[in-house]
Write an enzyme that holds these catalytic residues in place. Sequence first.
Site, short mmCIF file in Angstrom:
data_model
loop_
_atom_site.label_atom_id
_atom_site.label_comp_id
_atom_site.label_asym_id
_atom_site.label_seq_id
_atom_site.Cartn_x
_atom_site.Cartn_y
_atom_site.Cartn_z
N GLY A 266 42.50 92.77 94.56
CA GLY A 266 41.44 91.83 94.96
C GLY A 266 40.57 92.40 96.07
N GLY A 268 38.92 92.41 100.08
CA GLY A 268 39.34 92.17 101.45
C GLY A 268 40.19 93.29 102.02
N VAL A 270 43.33 93.31 103.28
CA VAL A 270 44.73 93.47 102.90
C VAL A 270 44.83 94.27 101.60
CG1 VAL A 270 46.87 92.26 102.32
CG2 VAL A 270 45.35 91.29 104.04
N GLU A 292 38.50 94.51 88.99
CA GLU A 292 37.11 94.05 88.93
C GLU A 292 36.27 94.55 90.09
OE1 GLU A 292 37.18 89.73 89.22
OE2 GLU A 292 39.01 89.88 90.37
N ASN A 382 35.30 81.02 99.05
CA ASN A 382 34.49 81.86 98.15
C ASN A 382 34.54 81.38 96.70
OD1 ASN A 382 34.14 83.59 100.38
ND2 ASN A 382 36.04 84.67 99.88
N GLY A 386 38.04 86.26 90.14
CA GLY A 386 38.85 86.77 89.03
C GLY A 386 40.34 86.63 89.27
O1 0RQ Z 1 38.74 83.56 108.57
O2 0RQ Z 1 37.62 85.51 109.53
O3 0RQ Z 1 37.03 83.16 110.24
O4 0RQ Z 1 39.25 84.16 110.87
O5 0RQ Z 1 40.21 83.00 105.96
O6 0RQ Z 1 40.95 85.71 105.67
O7 0RQ Z 1 42.80 87.27 106.18
O8 0RQ Z 1 40.38 88.05 106.44
O9 0RQ Z 1 41.46 87.64 104.19
O10 0RQ Z 1 39.14 88.54 103.63
O11 0RQ Z 1 41.21 88.97 102.23
O12 0RQ Z 1 40.13 86.71 102.30
C1 0RQ Z 1 41.69 84.21 100.06
C2 0RQ Z 1 39.51 84.09 101.24
C3 0RQ Z 1 41.14 85.92 101.75
C4 0RQ Z 1 39.90 85.96 99.59
C5 0RQ Z 1 40.57 85.03 100.65
C6 0RQ Z 1 40.93 82.46 107.07
C7 0RQ Z 1 41.08 83.65 107.99
C8 0RQ Z 1 39.71 84.29 107.86
C9 0RQ Z 1 39.64 85.30 105.52
P1 0RQ Z 1 38.11 84.15 109.91
P2 0RQ Z 1 41.38 87.23 105.72
P3 0RQ Z 1 40.43 88.08 103.09
C10 0RQ Z 1 38.93 89.59 93.27
C11 0RQ Z 1 39.86 88.45 93.49
C12 0RQ Z 1 39.86 84.30 96.11
C13 0RQ Z 1 39.17 85.15 95.09
C14 0RQ Z 1 39.94 86.35 94.68
C15 0RQ Z 1 39.38 85.18 98.40
C16 0RQ Z 1 39.37 84.07 106.39
O13 0RQ Z 1 40.83 86.89 99.15
O14 0RQ Z 1 38.28 84.66 98.42
O15 0RQ Z 1 41.10 86.54 94.99
N1 0RQ Z 1 40.21 85.05 97.33
N2 0RQ Z 1 39.28 87.20 93.94
O16 0RQ Z 1 41.38 83.22 109.31
C17 0RQ Z 1 42.48 78.37 106.91
C18 0RQ Z 1 44.39 79.25 105.89
C19 0RQ Z 1 43.80 80.55 106.02
C20 0RQ Z 1 42.53 80.63 106.60
C21 0RQ Z 1 43.18 82.63 106.02
N3 0RQ Z 1 45.58 79.09 105.33
N4 0RQ Z 1 43.70 78.21 106.34
N5 0RQ Z 1 41.86 79.54 107.04
N6 0RQ Z 1 42.20 81.93 106.59
N7 0RQ Z 1 44.19 81.80 105.67
C22 0RQ Z 1 37.49 89.56 93.69
C23 0RQ Z 1 36.57 88.68 92.91
O17 0RQ Z 1 36.95 87.74 92.34
C24 0RQ Z 1 35.14 89.03 92.86
#
Ligand code: 0RQ
Length: 502
Positions: A266, A268, A270, A292, A382, A386
């Site tokens: 995915g 980000g 991590v 993707e 977001n 996928g």
């Molecule tokens: O917010 O930056 O304001 O502190 O969420 O978190 O840890 O930087 O992680 O950038 O990898 O995003 C799930 C959003 C993770 C992303 C998600 C807050 C955290 C931070 C971002 P700040 P991180 P990432 C392929 C696959 C769905 C689509 C997908 C995503 C911000 O991976 O959109 O997987 N996934 N697609 O502080 C409140 C919680 C939280 C929280 C984290 N439990 N409650 N806020 N945060 N956990 C790609 C495509 O599909 C195109």
Amino acid sequence: MESRAKTTFLESRLMPAERAAALLPSRGTIAASGFTTAYPKVIPAAYAQRVEVERARGREFAINLYTGASTGEALDGVLARSGAVRKRLPFQSTPAMRDRINSGEIEFVDMHLSHVATYIAHGILDPIDAAIIEAVDVTPDGRIYLTTSSGLSPTFVDCAREVFVELNEAYPAALKGYHDIYLPEPPPHGRPIHITSVDDRIGVPYVQCDPAKIRAVVRTSALDAAPDFREPDDVSLAIAEHVVEFILHEVAKGRIPPGLLPFQSGIGNVANAVLSCLARSDRIESVRMYTEVLQDSIFDLVDAGKLECASTSALTFSAAGLDRFLGEIEELRRTFVIRPQEISNNPEVIRRMGIISMNTALEVDIYGHVNSTNVMGSRMMNGIGGSGDFTRNAYISIFLSPSVAKGGAISAFVPMVSHVDHVEHSTQIVVSEYGLADLRGLGPVRRARLLIEKCAHPDYRGALAEYLDRALETAPGKHMPHDLGHAFDWHTRYLQTGTMRA
Ligand code: 0RQ
């Protein structure tokens, strides 16, 4: 002869962005190329200016905006702020768009990326009036060569009434040949998609368009807003190491072949860290990607001599990553293939090839339900993107999450998720910096105990175990016990006090 035809064709279509923007509808549907990158930039900016001027004179704008996946400020940002967008799908990640979705101003349809083309082709979604497509070249016979992503562009070109091309001269012609454009055939007699190996090419390197539909060509050299990838922090590295250990363990058990299975990863930081860790591990010899998005970490695999091939729908590089890619564009063409998202995210291909999926969760509950999209159950981040296409169909589906967010005020492991994107049936492996829980083959209560023990932050483990014990005592059913009166206490406490801690 050919070059004269091209000059004539271009002369008849070339125009400044402002003139092209004036030809776009004020109501109806605009579809744009873009899957993290390769979205149009100058026509949207000119359109937003037009919206501002004409709205001041009382004209109403109400458009649906479709793309492959997320785009950047130059498309989603300016159009969201223009006030012209009424409906957006299927994925976004720009603050201005996100804010307007969360304020209720823009209707957002959060969809599996593999479903969108079907919805368009079958008339479930409004038809496309205009498609704006970023390209590296366009020929008089209507061949459109895409830039750094494919996404839904082939489908948009096919279905749109009119096509607008942003000819981006920042990219070299050597980008031609990266794409493998092939669209699945419609049911009920569509033939199987003949991809049996990640690097199989089954289509053509361009999108074929009826030249009569090409209304405008606008030259530009504007680049996408490149993402910034952080150096992996300790938490990401710990998560990545658990994943690598797990993969090697599965190989040792004979559940993954020694040559490994293709990975999806995915977006980000991590996800980036996991691939870097795979590159560094001296026990991993080669990696294939069927994914993707490719981020900068793909170069760690290239440098380690471990990348066999990578199939993707988009190249999502930082500025430095893009420089590197452009510098090695000839050599990398043998290794990378860019596909439409109907193919990169195709459930049948994903299942048949035995993909190992790795996606990031916002929160996971004790039984393994995953929330990837809605913060505190209601605020859209977001979209599912996928992640569902891959998770549901992967041979092994892995979810990654730091154990806490917001400096520890939020536990990513909760009694019940406040929104469900991926159900317990699809979630197999969950990883935090503390450990990895292999949920396969376990009933709900054993899953819960394992997730709490392996993944939850020590500060929240006791409270999670107490919740589970109380649920076991009080719930009418002991299969997946919940204490419904208190299942969302942690979320409500956070909303009221700013922390989930009791
Ligand atoms: O917010 O930056 O304001 O502190 O969420 O978190 O840890 O930087 O992680 O950038 O990898 O995003 C799930 C959003 C993770 C992303 C998600 C807050 C955290 C931070 C971002 P700040 P991180 P990432 C392929 C696959 C769905 C689509 C997908 C995503 C911000 O991976 O959109 O997987 N996934 N697609 O502080 C409140 C919680 C939280 C929280 C984290 N439990 N409650 N806020 N945060 N956990 C790609 C495509 O599909 C195109």
